[in-house]
Design a protein around this motif. Sequence first.
Motif, PDB file in Angstrom:
ATOM      1  N   VAL A  44      -4.307  11.128   1.885  1.00  0.00           N
ATOM      2  CA  VAL A  44      -4.480  11.164   3.344  1.00  0.00           C
ATOM      3  C   VAL A  44      -5.901  11.588   3.710  1.00  0.00           C
ATOM      4  N   ASN A 266      -3.918  15.955   7.239  1.00  0.00           N
ATOM      5  CA  ASN A 266      -2.765  15.676   8.103  1.00  0.00           C
ATOM      6  C   ASN A 266      -2.796  16.540   9.360  1.00  0.00           C
ATOM      7  N   ARG A 269      -5.091  15.013  11.746  1.00  0.00           N
ATOM      8  CA  ARG A 269      -4.461  13.840  12.378  1.00  0.00           C
ATOM      9  C   ARG A 269      -3.565  14.289  13.526  1.00  0.00           C
ATOM     10  N   LEU A 277       0.909  11.661   7.651  1.00  0.00           N
ATOM     11  CA  LEU A 277       1.276  10.605   6.685  1.00  0.00           C
ATOM     12  C   LEU A 277       1.839  11.255   5.424  1.00  0.00           C
ATOM     13  N   ILE A 279       2.110  12.503   1.839  1.00  0.00           N
ATOM     14  CA  ILE A 279       1.079  12.909   0.877  1.00  0.00           C
ATOM     15  C   ILE A 279       1.400  12.331  -0.508  1.00  0.00           C
TER      16      ILE A 279
END
Lengths: 323, 190
Positions: A44, A266, A269, A277, A279
């Motif tokens: 990610v 993450n 994000r 997402l 991992i």
Amino acid sequence: MPPEGASIETLRARAALVARTREFFAAREVLEVETPLIGHGLVVEAHLEPIPCAVRGAGADSLPRHLLTSPEGPMKRLLARGSGPIYQLAPAFRDGERGARHTPEFTILEWYRPGFDHHALMAEVEALVRALMPERTPEAFERRTYRDLFRDAAGIDPFDTSVAAIAAACARLGVPLPPDFAASTLDDALDLLLVGALEPTLGRERPLFLVDYPASQAALARVREEPDGTRVGERFELYIDGVELANGYHELGDPAEQRRRLEEANAARVASGRPPLPIAESLVAALEAGLPPCAGVALGFDRLVMVATGHDTIDAVRAFPPE
Amino acid sequence: MASYSTSDFKKGIKVELDGEPYLMVEMDFMKPGKGQAVYRAKLKNLITGRVVDRNYRSGDSIAAAEVSEFSVQYLYHDATGYHFMHPESYEQYQLTEEQVGDAAKWLKDETKVDVVFWNDRPITVTPPQQVQVEVTYTEPAAKGNTATNVQKPATVETGAQITVPAFINIGDVVKVDTRTGDYVERVSKG
């Protein structure tokens, strides 16, 4: 109307570059590998968007699958399995990336060298690029630190600065500020200055390796502490004529740190309103089993063909533009 | 209000910035190695024609400009401005000299022009790329000289000054490129 996509002449030049790349690695006894392009777990990154895909028969589970943004995860698993030096020339997929030098499906040349640090790998990247286009690269490549670049070209120390100081540098260098710039993270602000004003000047006289990034931009590179206490990511990028061609790391081997950085990506994000997402657990497991100390690099093969054949769009060196 | 987010950015979209309508004339996607994408747009002010550079980052958005464009017919010009009519609805529109700008040089009866409306207000006029106009004054043609490389000034019926080949006479109808003001060819002899 010019034809859409590369001319046959360019495709011949491209095929010749592929052939010479394979000869280069064969002569150095680097093993060519092919790894899966579809996966569940991802390496990610905060600013990389994978393309989801529906696969039947991939497994009994109902986990989401994606086209991988690079072959990094599977290749590191091979290294942990004892493959020795490996390379791969493969498609990679990144959603939402479209411009003169970007297309959502592109070709990546990625390789890993056990026992190398990022400086040894830069020497090999240079040897490859010079072997592929000797006439374009008569001189030895320059190496410049991220810190020196920002100090010399923008008058700021990227390891000790503020969003306000970066905004002032953008104003001096004629880079318009995007909306809500004041709320930027320091790294996002540095990135704007880099792409807006600095990148176009890089590698003009001769190819340039930009090295030693702030630790917060280390991605999957090792971080070392300098005598003055600054923390530097052992990462490099190659530029020729203002085009970014490759990104490499002295690879991180610590599984706990690896997991922390994937989770941090993450978190970034989520902070910007995008879903987290899955991992790449298999990569963390491979690091736990033992990744040999190594350096690795991903080179945008289409861009290399652009530079070698004198084209300024990625569409001009690929058979067809995306549908 | 409708808006465009960065993933919708492309040449040709019309947006509203600082209360004025703009056309996106160029868009570059840039992305540093591991960093955030930057969308570099060149935006042309649809009223003043001035072009500005702007940067946006993934997730930013710009308000869409309510811009429409349609073809109208030129009627006449008087002290209050230029008058046009929609060819089907017969609705009439009055534009100022500033709004018509350089297009005024090529207006004659029934010339069809494209008018851009922003929030139902006319803002600019685009003449056809080529117009046919009659030459109302030029020095007499040099006898036997049909070469196109010898040029002379001429005035046409709309009042515009152009440069024509030496063989053109008063009364000839010529085709002119309105973007450059250049002579293209002779359509008929006077």
